[in-house]
Structures are given as structure tokens and as C-alpha cells.
Enzyme design. Structure first.
Site, PDB file in Angstrom:
ATOM      1  N   HIS A 149       0.451  -1.020   0.281  1.00  0.00           N
ATOM      2  CA  HIS A 149       0.423  -0.042  -0.086  1.00  0.00           C
ATOM      3  C   HIS A 149       0.835   0.914  -0.041  1.00  0.00           C
ATOM      4  O   HIS A 149       0.420   2.675  -0.910  1.00  0.00           O
ATOM      5  CB  HIS A 149      -0.710   0.069   1.553  1.00  0.00           C
ATOM      6  N   GLU A 189     -10.777 -15.788 -20.864  1.00  0.00           N
ATOM      7  CA  GLU A 189      -8.978 -16.276 -20.761  1.00  0.00           C
ATOM      8  C   GLU A 189      -8.716 -17.651 -20.836  1.00  0.00           C
ATOM      9  O   GLU A 189      -7.774 -17.944 -20.266  1.00  0.00           O
ATOM     10  CB  GLU A 189      -8.696 -15.639 -19.516  1.00  0.00           C
ATOM     11  N   ASP A 236      -4.463 -14.685 -18.388  1.00  0.00           N
ATOM     12  CA  ASP A 236      -4.437 -15.969 -18.652  1.00  0.00           C
ATOM     13  C   ASP A 236      -4.836 -16.632 -19.533  1.00  0.00           C
ATOM     14  O   ASP A 236      -4.537 -18.125 -19.663  1.00  0.00           O
ATOM     15  CB  ASP A 236      -5.687 -16.421 -17.542  1.00  0.00           C
ATOM     16  N   CYS A 281      -8.298  -6.824 -21.316  1.00  0.00           N
ATOM     17  CA  CYS A 281      -7.929  -6.029 -20.907  1.00  0.00           C
ATOM     18  C   CYS A 281      -6.335  -6.876 -19.614  1.00  0.00           C
ATOM     19  O   CYS A 281      -6.025  -6.703 -18.078  1.00  0.00           O
ATOM     20  CB  CYS A 281      -8.936  -6.432 -19.158  1.00  0.00           C
TER      21      CYS A 281
END
Ligand code: PEP
Ligand code: MG
Length: 692
Positions: free
Chosen positions: A288, A533, A557, A604
């Protein structure tokens, strides 16, 4: 050859462990053998304990005897080490010869400035046995108070969060949630009670236990959760011991911060007018702290392992946040060349920044859609600021990974509705839980049973959701409820065939009925799509297209499953070929099938952020891409310069090219002749030399 020299110990602390360690380290670099003598006792220069046993204080003297071929150089350097006070204070310190380091670049940019250490050494925890109930009760009280204090501190950070990282306020909420988590809170209380140990020790044990749980699920993504647990527990320990942590607030001059680790709270505190860069010993690309510092646009390199040892306050540093290179006290030539690199990088950045809010329209008028892939709430704002026209992939796994229990509907709804509101009126494609069972904190629960030998082919993603209906339904309810706030599209991942897709749709319909019964509003027309995928889905894309509202092609993938290459296995990384002709044909097949049925098709996978890949994908007919946020301005810049009609003409025949290598040279050759002003442009050249 033998050299003998008398050496004076002039550093304050005498020949202490660190100094002795430096002597041993130096001795290891030479062929010659070192002996040190004091008060007629001679010891081996390769044994730290023997050197320590000489017990030589400040002002004392030792005799160094060195025998061997490189004795002269060795004794000279040893003398310098003694004279430098073993790096203890001030100027002219001895420093190991190594002047460069390499870590993981997590926030781009180049900066040159002075080092400032931030002490982040861990609070020492001691074991103490409690002798009676009174002591136990007192420790329980102390622990509760320390946790309450930590919550207040976190709330305070939250209320003063800088504008640029406001979207990450949820990280601080996560910290508060961790404080309440039974794995941390209840288990520490139980330990104090049952094992009759002090609060600090009990907390340390609980954290060790959580570490074990995380270890079971080795994954970079999960590591992020562990960073948060560490940072929260450290805060509680500090409250228990009354230690005031060294803080970034006090920094009042331009510096590069060097620390063992930093927490998201540190990032909230830092003043961007003074902090020019950050280096840490530990940390990962996905922590983070790393993600937040990127939003602040400060160059950051993490995972340097020994930055806090190698660098001392006041050292001049060059930090290359694009490559992860650090140069300590560089030569003047190096500074000049990095000043030049910095200028080029800044002009590259402003060139791409100028276009990021302009439409991605090609020079011959084709409108291309560019969206962003995000993994948590905070990134939505950054995505839009970087020119995304919506979120093309919201990976929803994070909330399932940070806690032992599955998130409840309200937690999910809060998260999804916030994203929806942030991105509206732009669309958000939200993907249902796409996770292998072994990656969940909840894997400890009864619901998910044993670990699988081959999780990539196991009970993952939609398969898991269809077998754990209640978990799936909870998420679908939250998504549908949030769909009233924006243009949500719902996407099922890893769909292998029509039956499975229709099965998922049936569950969705049943959730819709339950919302109807409860009188809760949602978007009845929410588009339902498939993340294509796996090869079985590409082969029957024509069949699937009749039942789906849209396709998004997940090449990360798809490449892995088409080529049978584990995408995370470095031994076969070289065989992971995005331009493999089979992959290109699969993509083309999906585009054709989608176009025939008149449904939207986008892509994507990571390749959507690669300029060369985008050229290929445009030539295959794709006109919508969702990518990592950082790539958006660059891809927009390229698209706006592109005569797409001509590209498509010149790229005809690409599906007949026989190997990935040949595909790459086919594209490069044409790109360079057709678009010289693009691939010759500094922006793209700069990237090619390692900006990403
Ligand atoms: C993909 O597989 O291409 C994809 C976008 O999803 P993820 O990387 O999250 O598996
Ligand atoms: Mg995927």
C-alpha cells in the site's frame, strides 16, 4: 609478504560488534591473513568473537599483522577503516566499496538529493510471565488501551490525509479493521489470559501466527496484507511501550528518506515539498505504501535489503525510480548524466501528460476507448486522473484476502458503491471473485478445505463461486445494489463453456429475485459479460457471444493456459509469449465472434499497456483496451498519432506469421517505416530503455 602496523581505536564506542564485523568483512575480501594483537594476545582477524574478546576501548591500540600477497593493500584499507571510526559518526566515514544498489522501482521518476534516515527499527519485545490474576487483568487493560489509542491515531491520520492520496483512506480503514480482527485482537487477549504472558509478547505471538497463515499462501498480493498487519501491530507495540516513533513530520529540508520500512500512515504524514524520494530495505511493488507514494509522484525504490546500512545521513543519492538503481555519493560525471536523464524523463512525462485527458482518437478519426484496471478503491480516482474513460476491470479480490472471514454484504456494498460514485458517469466493469481457494485468508475456515496441488487448474474463480453459492450470492447482491449508482457492467472470470456461464447467470437471476422480494433497487439491465481467458472459451466464442452482452479478453491467463506456461514461474518465463501466433489467432477469433453478434469486445490483459502489442491488437480489430493506470497516457499519446486505416492495411497477413519472434520483427519493421515519427519519438525511445 608480511605487514605489521599499530592501529589506534578512535571511535567513541571502541571495537564493538559492528566495528569487529566490518573488520571481518574486510578480511574476507583479501587473500592475506589478518591477526590482531592486544596485550600480547593475538587473535584471528576472521573471527568476530575473538576480535571482540580483545575488548579494545576508545583510545586503545591493537597491532595488526597481515601475511599474504595483498598484505599491503589490505593493511592500508584496514588503517582507513580504523581512521574512519568504523562509520560511527560525522564525515569521512569508512564505507564499503559498493556504491550502487538495486531494488524494486515502485514509483517512477529520477531524483538527486541528500539522504535522511528515518528510524524504523522494530520495538523490542520481551517475555514476561504474569504471576497472578491482578497482573493478567492489568495487561489486558493495557492491551485494550493500546489498541484504542492506535485506532484514534489512525483516525487522526485519516482526517489529515493529503488530497492526492484521499482515495487511499480505505487503507487506514483496513488498519482499523485489522485491529478488530479476531486473529489479532481476540487471540492476543486469549494468550494473555491462558498463557499468562505480557501483552507485547502475546501480540507478537499472534502476529507470528498470522505470518504463518500468510506464508501458507505465498503470493505477492497477500504480502500486501501482511505489511498492513505488521504496521498495525508495530503501532500497538509502540503504544504499549510508550516509544515515540521517529516521524516524517519533522523534516524541513529537501531530502530523500531512507528507512527500513514505511507504513501507509507515514505516507499520509509526509510533506511532498520536502520528501524528494523514498528508499526502503523491505517492501514489495504492491504494498500500500508503494501504491500511495506513486499517487504522490515521488520516486520510490523498495526491497533494497541494506539501504539503511549502506547509506548514512547526508550522503548524496541518485534514485532512479524507473529502474530501481541507487547510486551513493556519485562521481560528478554520473551526476551530470543523471541530470540529463532526469530532464529527458521529465519531458517524456510532460509529453504524455499533455494528452492524458484528450480523447484516444487516431489521426484518421477512429475512436478508441481506454480504460483502467484497478485492484482497490483508491486507484479509481488515480485512474480517472490519468485519463481513463472508466474502469475496464475492477479486480475484487482484495477484500477477500485481508481477513479470515469472508467480507459481508455491507462491506462489499460500501466498497462498490464508493467506486461507482467516484467513476460515474463513466462505466465500471466489475469482475466477480477471481481467486484460487489457497489464496484466501479464509482458506483456514471450514468452507475451503484442503490445499490443491495445482491451484491454477483447481477450484478457482467462477468454479469456486459456483461451489460456494452463499459467498457468490453475497457478492452479487452487493454488486447489484451498488449498480444503481453508476454504469456497472458485471463480468464472470475463467468461464470455460456455455453451461457454466448460464449457471452463473442463473445464480445472478436468483439474487435479483431476492432483491425484488426485499424491495431493494438495482439496475435490471446490468450488462453481463465474460472474461475470455481460457482456450475453450475462445474456441466457442461464437456460441458464447449469443448469450453475453460483452467480452473482455484476459490475455494474462489466456497466454498461460494456451501455452501451458505458469505465469508466475520464472523458469518458464521466457516461454510466456504474448505474440505467439496461436494467441493472436485466439484473440482474433474472439473479436470476430463478438463483432458478428454486435457485442462489445475489449482486452484487459497486461499487453494492453504495451505500445507494440496495442498496434497488433488494433490491427486485429480491437478498439477498446483496459490497462494498468501508468500506461494510459503513453498509449493515448501513440493512438492519437496513429493512422489506423493504414496500420490495418499494412498489418494484413500478421496472422500468417509463424513465430512470436517473427511477429515482433514484422510489426517493428512496419511500425518503423509507417510511423517513423512515433517510434523515433523520445517518449517511446525512453520507454524502450527501461521506464516501465
Ligand atoms: C487476465 O487474466 O488477463 C486478467 C485480466 O485477469 P488477472 O490478471 O486478474 O488474472
Ligand atoms: Mg485472469
Amino acid at each position: 609478504m608480511e605487514e605489521i602496523r599499530s592501529l589506534k581505536v578512535i571511535n567513541e564506542l571502541g571495537m564493538h560488534a559492528r566495528a569487529a564485523g566490518q573488520i571481518v568483512e574486510l578480511a574476507g575480501k583479501y587473500k592475506a591473513k589478518l591477526f590482531l594483537m592486544k596485550d600480547s594476545r593475538e587473535v584471528d582477524g576472521l573471527s568476530i568473537l575473538s576480535i571482540l574478546s580483545l575488548a579494545c576501548p576508545k583510545g586503545g591500540e591493537v597491532e595488526a599483522r597481515i601475511i599474504g600477497v595483498d598484505a599491503k593493500e589490505f593493511i592500508d584499507e584496514l588503517e582507513r577503516l580504523f581512521k574512519s571510526k568504523f562509520g560511527e559518526t560525522g564525515m569521512g566515514q569508512y564505507r564499503p566499496k559498493k556504491k550502487t544498489m538495486k531494488g524494486f522501482p515502485v514509483s517512477p521518476g529520477i531524483t538527486i538529493g541528500k539522504a535522511h534516515h528515518l528510524d524504523r527499527s522494530k520495538t523490542m519485545v520481551f517475555y514476561r510471565k504474569l504471576i497472578n490474576k491482578k497482573e493478567v487483568d492489568r495487561e489486558i487493560d493495557r492491551f485494550r488501551q493500546a489498541v484504542d489509542m492506535a485506532k484514534e491515531q489512525i483516525q487522526k491520520f485519516k482526517s489529515s490525509i493529503p488530497e492526492q492520496v484521499k482515495g487511499y483512506a480505505f487503507v487506514l480503514d483496513t488498519h482499523s479493521m485489522i485491529l478488530d480482527d479476531s486473529l489479532l485482537f481476540d487471540s492476543t487477549l486469549q494468550r494473555i489470559q491462558k498463557e499468562k504472558v505480557n501483552a507485547g509478547w502475546a501480540l507478537k505471538k499472534s502476529v507470528d501466527n498470522i505470518h504463518q497463515l500468510f506464508k501458507k499462501v505465498e503470493d505477492e498480493y497477500i504480502g500486501r496484507g501482511m505489511d498492513d498487519v505488521d504496521s498495525v501491530s508495530e503501532r500497538v507495540l509502540q503504544n504499549l511501550t510508550g516509544v515515540e516513533p521517529d516521524s516524517l513530520v519533522g523534516i524541513k529540508e529537501k531530502v530523500i528518506v531512507v528507512a527500513h520500512s514505511l507504513s501507509p500512515c507515514d505516507i499520509v504524514e509526509l510533506n511532498v515539498s520536502y520528501v524528494m524520494g523514498i528508499l526502503t530495505d523491505v517492501g514489495s511493488r504492491t504494498s500500500h505504501m508503494a501504491i500511495m507514494s506513486e499517487a504522490l509522484e515521488i520516486p520510490v525504490v523498495v526491497g533494497l535489503e541494506s539501504a539503511t546500512d549502506m547509506i548514512v545521513d547526508g550522503d548524496l543519492l541518485i534514485v532512479d525510480g524507473n529502474t530501481g538503481d541507487i547510486i551513493i555519493n556519485p562521481e560528478p560525471d554520473t551526476i551530470i548524466s543523471y541530470e540529463d536523464k532526469k530532464k529527458r524523463y521529465n519531458s517524456y512525462k510532460s509529453a504524455i501528460d499533455r494528452v492524458r485527458h484528450l480523447p484516444a482518437e487516431t489521426s484518421d478519426g477512429y475512436k478508441i476507448t481506454i480504460k483502467a484496471n484497478i485492484e482497490f478503491l483508491g486507484e479509481a480516482k488515480t485512474a480517472i486522473e490519468n485519463g481513463a474513460e472508466g474502469i475496464g476491470l475492477y479486480r475484487t479480490e482484495y477484500l477477500y484476502m485481508i481477513k479470515k472471514d469472508f467480507p459481508d454484504e455491507q462491506t462489499l456494498f460500501d466498497d462498490y458503491s464508493q467506486i461507482a460514485k467516484m467513476v460515474a458517469p463513466n462505466p465500471v466493469t466489475i469482475r466477480t471473485l477471481d481467486i484460487a481457494s489457497d489464496k484466501m485468508m479464509a482458506s483456514d475456515s471450514d468452507m475451503v478445505t484442503s490445499r490443491e496441488d495445482n491451484p491454477a487448474l483447481g477450484l478457482l474463480s467462477i468454479r469456486f463461486c459456483l461451489s460456494e453459492r452463499n459467498v457468490f450470492k453475497t457478492q452479487l447482491r452487493a454488486i447489484l445494489r451498488a449498480s444503481v449508482f453508476c454504469n456497472f457492467r458485471l463480468m464472470f472470470p475463467v468461464i470455460l463453456g456455455l453451461g457454466q456461464f448460464l449457471g452463473a447467470k442463473r445464480v445472478l437471476k436468483s439474487v435479483m429475485r431476492s432483491l425484488d422480494r426485499d424491495g431493494i433497487e438495482y439496475n435490471r439491465e446490468i450488462p453481463i459479460g465474460i472474461l475470455i481467458e481460457i482456450p475453450s472459451a475462445t474456441s466457442i466464442a461464437d456460441i458464447l457471444a449469443k448469450h453475453a452482452d460483452f467480452f473482455s479478453i484476459g490475455t494474462n491467463d489466456l497466454i498461460q493456459y494456451a501455452l501451458a506456461i505458469d505465469r508466475d514461474n520464472e523458469h518458464v518465463a521466457h516461454l510466456y509469449e504474448p505474440f505467439h501466433p496461436a494467441v493472436l489467432r485466439m484473440i482474433h477469433q474472439v473479436v470476430k465472434a463478438g463483432n458478428k453478434e454486435g457485442i462489445d469486445v475489449s482486452l484487459c490483459g497486461e499487453i494492453a499497456g504495451d505500445p507494440l502489442a496495442v498496434l497488433i491488437l488494433l490491427s486485429l480489430g480491437l478498439e477498446e483496451f483496459s490497462m494498468n493506470i501508468g500506461s494510459i497516457p503513453l498509449i493515448k499519446k501513440m493512438i492519437r498519432m496513429l493512422p489506423l486505416g493504414e496500420v490495418r492495411d499494412h498489418f494484413k497477413g500478421i496472422l500468417q506469421v509463424s513465430t512470436s519472434k517473427k511477429v515482433e520483427s514484422f510489426v517493428l519493421k512496419r511500425a518503423q517505416s509507417l510511423l517513423p515519427n512515433i517510434f523515433e519519438e523520445d517518449v517511446f525511445r525512453y520507454r524502450a530503455t527501461g521506464t516501465s
